[in-house]
Motif scaffolding. Structure first.
Motif, PDB file in Angstrom:
ATOM      1  N   PHE A 331       0.986  -1.036  -0.185  1.00 43.21           N
ATOM      2  CA  PHE A 331       0.068  -0.019  -0.109  1.00 43.21           C
ATOM      3  C   PHE A 331       0.963   1.271   0.121  1.00 43.21           C
ATOM      4  O   PHE A 331       0.390   2.167  -0.685  1.00 43.21           O
ATOM      5  N   ARG A 332       1.883   1.252   0.954  1.00 42.27           N
ATOM      6  CA  ARG A 332       2.847   2.531   0.872  1.00 42.27           C
ATOM      7  C   ARG A 332       3.558   2.749  -0.614  1.00 42.27           C
ATOM      8  O   ARG A 332       4.223   1.619  -0.834  1.00 42.27           O
ATOM      9  N   ALA A 333       3.558   3.816  -1.002  1.00 47.22           N
ATOM     10  CA  ALA A 333       4.370   4.259  -2.202  1.00 47.22           C
ATOM     11  C   ALA A 333       5.858   3.918  -1.731  1.00 47.22           C
ATOM     12  O   ALA A 333       6.483   4.300  -1.077  1.00 47.22           O
ATOM     13  N   ALA A 334       6.419   3.217  -3.039  1.00 49.66           N
ATOM     14  CA  ALA A 334       8.019   3.079  -3.084  1.00 49.66           C
ATOM     15  C   ALA A 334       8.340   2.043  -1.821  1.00 49.66           C
ATOM     16  O   ALA A 334       9.567   1.734  -1.629  1.00 49.66           O
ATOM     17  N   ALA A 335       7.465   1.329  -1.329  1.00 50.24           N
ATOM     18  CA  ALA A 335       7.901   0.436   0.003  1.00 50.24           C
ATOM     19  C   ALA A 335       8.756  -0.752  -0.650  1.00 50.24           C
ATOM     20  O   ALA A 335       9.548  -1.331   0.008  1.00 50.24           O
ATOM     21  N   ASN A 353       5.357  -8.456  -5.743  1.00 53.17           N
ATOM     22  CA  ASN A 353       4.408  -8.214  -6.636  1.00 53.17           C
ATOM     23  C   ASN A 353       4.631  -6.744  -7.272  1.00 53.17           C
ATOM     24  O   ASN A 353       4.060  -5.970  -6.587  1.00 53.17           O
ATOM     25  N   PRO A 354       5.000  -6.734  -8.735  1.00 50.92           N
ATOM     26  CA  PRO A 354       5.019  -5.398  -9.145  1.00 50.92           C
ATOM     27  C   PRO A 354       3.848  -4.563  -9.328  1.00 50.92           C
ATOM     28  O   PRO A 354       3.763  -3.163  -9.573  1.00 50.92           O
ATOM     29  N   SER A 355       2.590  -5.190  -9.374  1.00 50.14           N
ATOM     30  CA  SER A 355       1.405  -4.548  -9.525  1.00 50.14           C
ATOM     31  C   SER A 355       0.939  -3.598  -8.365  1.00 50.14           C
ATOM     32  O   SER A 355       1.319  -3.854  -7.312  1.00 50.14           O
ATOM     33  N   SER A 356       0.401  -2.473  -8.687  1.00 46.51           N
ATOM     34  CA  SER A 356      -0.147  -1.650  -7.627  1.00 46.51           C
ATOM     35  C   SER A 356      -1.506  -2.341  -6.741  1.00 46.51           C
ATOM     36  O   SER A 356      -2.237  -2.787  -7.293  1.00 46.51           O
ATOM     37  N   ASN A 357      -1.259  -2.123  -5.554  1.00 47.17           N
ATOM     38  CA  ASN A 357      -2.214  -2.426  -4.573  1.00 47.17           C
ATOM     39  C   ASN A 357      -2.527  -3.998  -4.598  1.00 47.17           C
ATOM     40  O   ASN A 357      -3.598  -4.731  -4.689  1.00 47.17           O
ATOM     41  N   ALA A 358      -1.553  -4.704  -4.756  1.00 46.67           N
ATOM     42  CA  ALA A 358      -1.384  -6.149  -4.812  1.00 46.67           C
ATOM     43  C   ALA A 358      -1.946  -6.533  -3.557  1.00 46.67           C
ATOM     44  O   ALA A 358      -1.724  -5.863  -2.470  1.00 46.67           O
ATOM     45  N   ASP A 359      -2.424  -7.970  -3.484  1.00 41.40           N
ATOM     46  CA  ASP A 359      -2.956  -8.536  -2.131  1.00 41.40           C
ATOM     47  C   ASP A 359      -1.526  -9.011  -1.477  1.00 41.40           C
ATOM     48  O   ASP A 359      -0.764  -9.884  -1.959  1.00 41.40           O
ATOM     49  N   PRO A 360      -1.600  -8.527  -0.282  1.00 43.36           N
ATOM     50  CA  PRO A 360      -0.269  -8.839   0.626  1.00 43.36           C
ATOM     51  C   PRO A 360      -0.368 -10.539   0.700  1.00 43.36           C
ATOM     52  O   PRO A 360       0.601 -11.118   0.779  1.00 43.36           O
ATOM     53  N   ALA A 361      -1.574 -10.998   0.884  1.00 49.28           N
ATOM     54  CA  ALA A 361      -1.736 -12.714   1.204  1.00 49.28           C
ATOM     55  C   ALA A 361      -1.009 -13.126  -0.101  1.00 49.28           C
ATOM     56  O   ALA A 361      -0.556 -14.253   0.110  1.00 49.28           O
ATOM     57  N   ALA A 362      -1.119 -12.838  -0.975  1.00 47.29           N
ATOM     58  CA  ALA A 362      -0.797 -13.425  -2.404  1.00 47.29           C
ATOM     59  C   ALA A 362       0.753 -13.369  -2.219  1.00 47.29           C
ATOM     60  O   ALA A 362       1.568 -14.266  -2.828  1.00 47.29           O
ATOM     61  N   VAL A 363       1.318 -12.328  -1.860  1.00 49.91           N
ATOM     62  CA  VAL A 363       2.813 -12.084  -1.893  1.00 49.91           C
ATOM     63  C   VAL A 363       3.326 -13.222  -0.770  1.00 49.91           C
ATOM     64  O   VAL A 363       4.515 -13.831  -1.149  1.00 49.91           O
TER      65      VAL A 363
END
Length: 496
Positions: A331-335, A353-363
């Protein structure tokens, strides 16, 4: 150099003796360590101090010999550097170098028939031409300037002077039952960093405490001042009351002089910090070999979770473990980019996961699979910062924990709360809220070097009942180490 910080305390005695018992040797710093020790006569009044000083000198000599033996090339390299210092006297020695060669030519540039402005313009033009000529020959210079920057974090600790910092660090190790041949440069370096990191807390606490104690026995008025100092350092009401009650009971039994009062105070503070650690059954949190270890880093925004995670990865690698990082702060930019930078600095791979707002559980799902395929010892999971009052975000944190429990039931999971020491009692309230939602198993206290509220460690242990696992006392990559209550209290009360 590999130094396993996670097995360091195995060599220490569980109940450290009150004073070191070294075997004094003749000579100073240059005395050979391997030589048979010979007792040196010392004045009876300062015999204990002399023994500690001789022990520290012997440890310094041993570390110095180790460093010289490990880097013979580094010792011979500085020798050519002082040679050019007496040679710059003749000007002819500078002329053969290609850089300064054109310098004598610009002096006759101004012509007698030109005005002052024309002469100045001609001089500026000549200087610009000299700069352009030097720029063509400057390619090797940037390589020299760029190399020292990354070396600041990656270089091994170096042995400094035999000063007060080294003497104090050696005495702390000796008081824990360590022998001279068990002292390492890594530990000396860290204790010096810890002592400097607690400087602000110590200045506000110890200085006032010693002024109030004086040379007279403890009085109720001194205890009242001590109560104020503990509360000002954010030690918490419960920890303060527990310490003062023990001191009052001791005063009712006998007269307590200042030295005994300080010793008893240290003992009480160590007891407060060690109680939740002993209750957890894990004296020192360490990754288990031949098993997947997953450490989940949680906390509010701005406490330094990502930085702490990067330092933990470096600590694991330096201790001989294989690590992997899951960039689950989506969620945080550039995290994710920040985590990747920390991974590169410690040579630790990062799953993201390079996509924006990816699911943390998926990572986390992908990271567990990667950790198993790589047979990594430790998987560090970075999570998004969240306020303890946001129930939807706390539920998402629980979702990540459920994914871990379902996909890796055999893994040893730790949920570590990162606390900013400068937040004081607000950090304590965060610990209480996160403990209910995230199933916390420990706390990492950061930024102790930037605050006078180092006493919050006592509040976390006594009121939240959470064991402190790691502490950070600086911004460097080596400024995070496993928590040791004895060393923390000694660094906090090093004035006496």
């Amino acid at each position: 150099m590999v130094f396993n910080w996670f097995e360091r305390q195995a060599e220490e005695s569980p109940t450290p003796p009150p004073a070191p018992k070294p075997e004094p040797t003749a000579g100073g710093i240059d005395a050979p360590v391997s030589a048979a020790p010979e007792p040196t006569p010392a004045p009876a009044a300062s015999e204990e101090e002399d023994e500690a000083l001789v022990w520290a000198r012997e440890a310094y000599a041993r570390l110095k010999a180790q460093q010289q033996a490990a880097s013979p090339v580094a010792e011979s390299a500085p020798k050519p550097t002082p040679a050019p210092s007496p040679e710059p006297e003749p000007s002819l020695s500078l002329s053969p170098t290609p850089g300064p060669a054109p310098l004598p030519t610009p002096s006759p540039v101004p012509a007698p028939g030109l005005s002052l402005l024309e002469q100045a313009a001609a001089q500026r033009q000549q200087r610009q031409q000299d700069l352009d000529d030097r720029a063509l020959e400057a390619p090797p210079a940037p390589t020299l300037a760029s190399t020292p920057a990354p070396a600041l974090d990656s270089e091994e600790p170096q042995l400094g002077d035999f000063d007060q910092d080294f003497t104090w660090s050696a005495e702390v190790l000796a008081a824990q039952g360590r022998r001279v041949d068990q002292v390492s440069l890594e530990e000396i370096d860290w204790l010096g960093r810890l002592r400097r990191g607690l400087e602000k807390t110590r200045q506000g606490f110890v200085t006032s405490l010693l002024e109030n104690l004086g040379d007279d026995p403890l009085t109720p008025e001194v205890l009242d001042d001590l109560e104020t100092l503990l509360l000002r350092a954010d030690a918490g009401v419960q920890a303060t009351d527990q310490v003062l009650d023990a001191l009052r009971q001791r005063m009712n039994e006998e007269v307590v002089d200042p030295a005994e009062g300080i010793r008893f105070l240290k003992e009480q503070l160590r007891g407060l910090l060690d109680e939740p650690i002993q209750a957890s059954g894990v004296h020192l949190l360490a990754p288990e070999r031949d098993r997947l270890n997953i450490w989940l880093m949680v906390g509010v925004n701005g406490v330094g979770k990502t930085t702490t995670l990067g330092k933990l990865a470096n600590l694991a690698v330096r201790s001989g473990y294989s690590a992997l990082i899951a960039a689950a702060d989506t969620f945080r930019a550039a995290a994710v980019q920040q985590v990747e930078v920390w991974g590169e600095r410690s040579d630790v791979p990062v799953v993201s996961n390079p996509s924006s707002n990816a699911d943390p559980a998926a990572v986390v799902f992908d990271a567990i699979g990667a950790a198993r395929s790589r047979k990594s010892d430790l998987l560090l999971v970075d999570t998004a910062g969240r306020l303890q009052t946001k129930h939807n975000l706390m539920e998402e944190l629980q979702k990540v924990r459920k994914i871990i429990d379902r996909l890796a039931p055999e893994a040893k999971v730790e949920s570590l709360l990162v606390l900013d020491a400068s937040q004081g009692q607000n950090g304590l309230r965060q610990a209480m809220a996160f403990a209910k939602a995230a199933g916390l198993t420990g706390v990492v206290i950061t930024k102790l070097d930037g605050t006078a509220r180092g006493g919050v460690a006592l509040a976390v242990s006594s009121e939240a009942g959470l064991p402190i696992r790691f502490i950070g006392a600086g911004e460097g990559i080596r400024d995070l180490r496993p928590f040791n209550s004895f060393e923390f209290v000694e660094a906090l009360l090093t004035g006496r």
